[in-house]
Design a protein around this motif. Sequence first.
Motif, PDB file in Angstrom:
ATOM      1  N   GLU A 180       0.831  -1.205   0.000  1.00  0.00           N
ATOM      2  CA  GLU A 180       0.000   0.000   0.000  1.00  0.00           C
ATOM      3  C   GLU A 180       0.868   1.260   0.000  1.00  0.00           C
ATOM      4  OE1 GLU A 180      -2.489  -0.485   3.388  1.00  0.00           O
ATOM      5  OE2 GLU A 180      -3.891  -1.844   2.364  1.00  0.00           O
ATOM      6  N   ASP A 203      -4.794  -7.178  -8.969  1.00  0.00           N
ATOM      7  CA  ASP A 203      -5.254  -6.622  -7.704  1.00  0.00           C
ATOM      8  C   ASP A 203      -6.172  -5.433  -7.989  1.00  0.00           C
ATOM      9  OD1 ASP A 203      -5.325  -4.922  -5.329  1.00  0.00           O
ATOM     10  OD2 ASP A 203      -3.776  -6.233  -4.504  1.00  0.00           O
ATOM     11  N   GLU A 205      -7.758  -3.368  -5.970  1.00  0.00           N
ATOM     12  CA  GLU A 205      -7.457  -2.179  -5.175  1.00  0.00           C
ATOM     13  C   GLU A 205      -6.264  -1.426  -5.755  1.00  0.00           C
ATOM     14  OE1 GLU A 205      -5.553  -1.684  -0.874  1.00  0.00           O
ATOM     15  OE2 GLU A 205      -7.610  -2.447  -0.772  1.00  0.00           O
ATOM     16  N   THR A 209      -6.401   2.389  -7.039  1.00  0.00           N
ATOM     17  CA  THR A 209      -5.574   3.357  -6.328  1.00  0.00           C
ATOM     18  C   THR A 209      -4.609   4.085  -7.242  1.00  0.00           C
ATOM     19  OG1 THR A 209      -5.670   2.012  -4.315  1.00  0.00           O
ATOM     20  CG2 THR A 209      -3.888   3.625  -4.457  1.00  0.00           C
ATOM     21  N   TYR A 232     -15.836   1.308 -11.764  1.00  0.00           N
ATOM     22  CA  TYR A 232     -16.349   0.804 -10.486  1.00  0.00           C
ATOM     23  C   TYR A 232     -17.827   1.128 -10.299  1.00  0.00           C
ATOM     24  CZ  TYR A 232     -16.699  -0.147  -5.484  1.00  0.00           C
ATOM     25  OH  TYR A 232     -17.077  -0.652  -4.272  1.00  0.00           O
ATOM     26  N   GLY A 245     -14.398  -5.446  -7.137  1.00  0.00           N
ATOM     27  CA  GLY A 245     -15.112  -5.223  -5.886  1.00  0.00           C
ATOM     28  C   GLY A 245     -16.220  -6.241  -5.683  1.00  0.00           C
TER      29      GLY A 245
END
Length: 379
Positions: A180, A203, A205, A209, A232, A245
């Motif tokens: 992260e 991934d 996320e 990000t 999304y 998600g």
Amino acid sequence: MRADGIAPNGAAGLQVDAVTKAFGGVVALQPCSFTVPAGAMCALLGPSGCGKTTTLRIVAGFELPNSGRVLIGGEDKTYAPPQRRRLGMVFQSYALFPHMTVAQNVAFGLRMAGLPRAEIEERTRRMLDVIRLPQFADRHPAQLSGGQQQRVALARALVTEPSVLLLDEPLGALDKSLREQMQFEIRQLQQRLGITTLIVTHDQEEALTMSDLIVVMSKGRILQVGTPTEVYERPKSRFVSEFLGTSNILACRVRSQDSGGAVRVGVAGLTPEAAFTAWSRHPPGADAEVLVAIRPEHIHMAPSSGHEGITGFVDGQITGHVFRGATHVYQVAVPGLEVPFIVYQQVTGPMADVALPLGTPVALTWPEGAARVVDATAH
């Protein structure tokens, strides 16, 4: 770069135009097209075997397409060898030379290009300052942490001033907290340098990000291209909705059409039938059977009076709960539906709030705009 993301010569940073690839009788890529604006970061996202790495290798010149074109800065580089594409590449394994120091690793590409020694030293020193590791110039990779090795690999790719930076699962070997942290560091570095970047990841996320643009792939096809918010919040298909998600997928029937792409739908299996507005890119006709996706974080859950009829949008009962630090995740069984709703409740208090106990009757509601009709067949 102009404000619209186009390079001064009017060309996009990277363009993949109708590229296909087959290995023997196995089709790895069906015609794939997308454009990355100059200076933007684009994520190729999808499950293993979807074709994202093959796409990256074609852009890098490690594989040749069966058809289609690859344009870098507006120039056709489809059949140019890798060394003539002005690319920087970072692998998941970092691929640092263990016998070289940090400075020698960063300077490797400049030495191979035959640049003067003074220029090599100056550019290497400047890049070590950019990644905030000048004090480690004389250390070897084995003496660095995983995050530091990742930064050295980035510096080695960037010091040659490439036209496009390629990142192949660059954070897969790091633990969660370091991953992260590196997401923010890579993103900030990419934005500061303004370099067109293509990152391969599975991934979700990470893609949300780090990127300006997401290309969702499955089985060698591109299912959707858009900004993280677009992909999304407005998924085109059930696959995109569930892969990027979590989504509650409801089987519904169209009751009427409203204006602006909105349709009034009823949830199959509920008595009385719950009716609500859903948004569709291509509004279906009346009585059409459709799938509607609703994100768990868009659902509001409150204790209901129980069995005295519908008090909110739909009545249900909490049958499961897990605590994820920042979020309470609930399963809510609704009579008439085989699959329970998944509901996220954000933690707002320092004591992590008090979770509702199992068996609590609740009413579920969601705002207009939260429900989206999705394609059931695209995958």
